[in-house]
Scaffold this active site. Structure first.
Site, mmCIF file in Angstrom:
data_model
loop_
_atom_site.group_PDB
_atom_site.id
_atom_site.type_symbol
_atom_site.label_atom_id
_atom_site.label_comp_id
_atom_site.label_asym_id
_atom_site.label_seq_id
_atom_site.Cartn_x
_atom_site.Cartn_y
_atom_site.Cartn_z
ATOM 1 N N SER A 1 0.829 -1.200 0.000
ATOM 2 C CA SER A 1 0.000 0.000 0.000
ATOM 3 C C SER A 1 0.872 1.263 0.000
ATOM 4 C CB SER A 1 -0.958 -0.041 1.194
ATOM 5 O OG SER A 1 -1.976 0.912 1.059
ATOM 6 N N ASP B 1 -8.669 -3.197 -7.103
ATOM 7 C CA ASP B 1 -8.112 -2.891 -5.783
ATOM 8 C C ASP B 1 -9.185 -2.250 -4.905
ATOM 9 O OD1 ASP B 1 -6.868 -1.216 -3.699
ATOM 10 O OD2 ASP B 1 -4.971 -1.758 -4.628
ATOM 11 N N HIS C 1 -6.275 -6.135 -1.906
ATOM 12 C CA HIS C 1 -5.309 -5.050 -1.736
ATOM 13 C C HIS C 1 -4.204 -5.548 -0.817
ATOM 14 C CE1 HIS C 1 -3.746 -0.968 -1.363
ATOM 15 N NE2 HIS C 1 -3.803 -1.057 -0.048
#
Length: 428
Positions: A210, A306, A373
């Site tokens: 991330s 995502d 994600h």
């Protein structure tokens, strides 16, 4: 924090009604901010749309170490506490191989949001866990992590709110008591790891998830340049390829957000300078603007659908006031035909953004069509009997094949819902 604030409010029963309203709203904002940041980075999986078997081997628990070089370098978390990391020493053939993982957790773009963040584990080491489990790409179990299980593995904690890239000059400019020292944290911890043996590394990988995945791209060449010249070094970004696309109402939500992050924390000098010389610096937070400038080989692990980007870039709360996307943004199975067209369009934007990078012979990618994600720390996504696969290859196998040059890896999944191995998140 919330309880003590509420108790103090009770002592002022004679307040005017308007004051009560203002105070209540302020309390609500603080509680929401804290829960928002913790939600963004939770390593737990809400639920998935198919069963996965339990991982049989217990996860490694690795102790926290606060940086010994941070104080002398002026490298502090948002609240002024020392940054830290978790280190698991390599063994056997992996003693001179290093894998550095940068933790993720969104960003803060205002004094208020950074102040709220400074009261959580995303802004202060006072709230760090003393031990964390090393799973997925950090695991020491060869059945879970076949290529990197015996390497020196490091998880660097994220407590600056700007992808390890903020600079102290911004503190004076913004007249705040917060510490914007992400770049200094990055440099101090790399120096510390070099003194612990990384200066003799034969192999190295910089990765992150991330916001940490974005940081692994921003700092990729710095990492390469500080390891021995003859070391074999590459970078892997997990869920860090954020897109510069408008939301469903046509507003540049993410671009505006990044602009505020760069301005508040002074990221200009930390970002790719070739990019910053030709465009507005905040655009250089988007990997599509600078990934082709990175000299070091890069591998992209990204979900084409995502969920973080769908919930915060494509359909943020500000673009869903009528709640028409309420179910879809939490569970892709709840999306109607028109909404799926929009999500397929988002996937197409990703394909366009990585188009030139796809031609890079040294680069690699694993772009699945899951509603997911940050997949490399989760065993059920990284490598297990039922892990996410493309052409029968897990993410772990794909990254390993690419890193060791066993074969080129440019895997792009077909559009949703064609992949039966997907672990699609369900937030309902």
């Amino acid at each position: 924090m919330a309880i003590s604030t509420f108790s103090s409010l009770l002592r002022y029963r004679k307040w005017a009604k308007s004051n009560w309203i203002v105070a209540s709203l302020g309390l609500l904002l603080i509680v929401f901010s804290l829960s928002f940041f913790l939600y963004l980075t939770s390593d737990s999986v809400p639920s998935v749309d198919h069963y996965h078997p339990p991982i049989t081997s217990p996860p490694d628990l690795v102790k926290l170490k606060l940086s010994s070089k941070a104080k002398e370098r002026g490298a502090f978390c948002l609240d002024g506490s020392l940054p830290g990391y978790h280190f698991s020493k390599g063994s056997g053939s992996g003693t001179k191989s290093w894998l550095i993982h940068l933790e993720g957790g969104s960003w803060c773009n205002t004094i208020a949001s950074c102040s709220a963040r400074a009261m959580t584990r995303l802004g202060s080491s006072k709230y760090f866990e003393h031990e964390v489990s090393f799973q997925g790409v950090l695991s020491s179990d060869p059945s879970q992590n076949p290529d990197f299980f015996n390497w020196n593995r490091v998880k660097v904690r994220y407590c600056d709110g700007a992808s390890f890239s903020g600079r102290p000059e911004a503190e004076l400019k913004n007249e705040t008591r917060l510490f914007f020292r992400g770049q200094l944290i990055w440099e101090a911890i790399i120096d510390e790891l070099l003194s612990m043996g990384m200066s003799n590394a034969k192999q190295g990988i910089l990765t992150g998830c991330s916001a940490g995945g974005l940081a692994s791209l921003i700092h990729c060449d710095y990492f390469r340049d500080h390891l021995p010249k003859d070391a074999f070094v590459k970078c892997v970004s997990d869920g860090g390829f954020f897109l510069n696309v408008p939301d469903v109402l046509g507003n540049p939500t993410m671009r505006s957000f990044y602009h505020d992050v760069v301005k508040l924390q002074g990221l200009d000098k930390s970002l790719d300078q070739k990019c910053a010389a030709r465009t507005e610096p905040s655009k250089c937070m988007f990997p599509q603007e600078f990934v082709n400038n990175i000299r070091t080989p890069v591998f992209l692990v990204n979900a084409a659908y995502d969920y973080w980007q769908i919930q915060h870039v494509l359909v943020p709360a500000s673009a869903n006031l009528d709640k028409s996307w309420a179910k879809c943004r939490l569970n892709i199975k709840e999306c109607d035909a028109e909404q799926m067209k929009v999500l397929h369009g988002f996937r197409s934007s990703l394909m366009d953004a990585i188009g030139k990078f796809h031609q890079n012979k040294a680069g690699g990618m694993f772009i699945d069509s899951c509603y997911s994600h940050s997949q490399m720390l989760k065993p059920v996504m990284w490598h297990s009997p039922t892990s996410t696969r493309i052409k029968n290859k897990t993410i772990a196998e794909s990254v390993g094949d690419w890193y060791f040059n066993r074969k080129p890896v440019k895997l792009i999944d077909r559009p949703y819902p064609c992949n039966p191995y997907c672990y699609n998140m369900n937030f309902t």
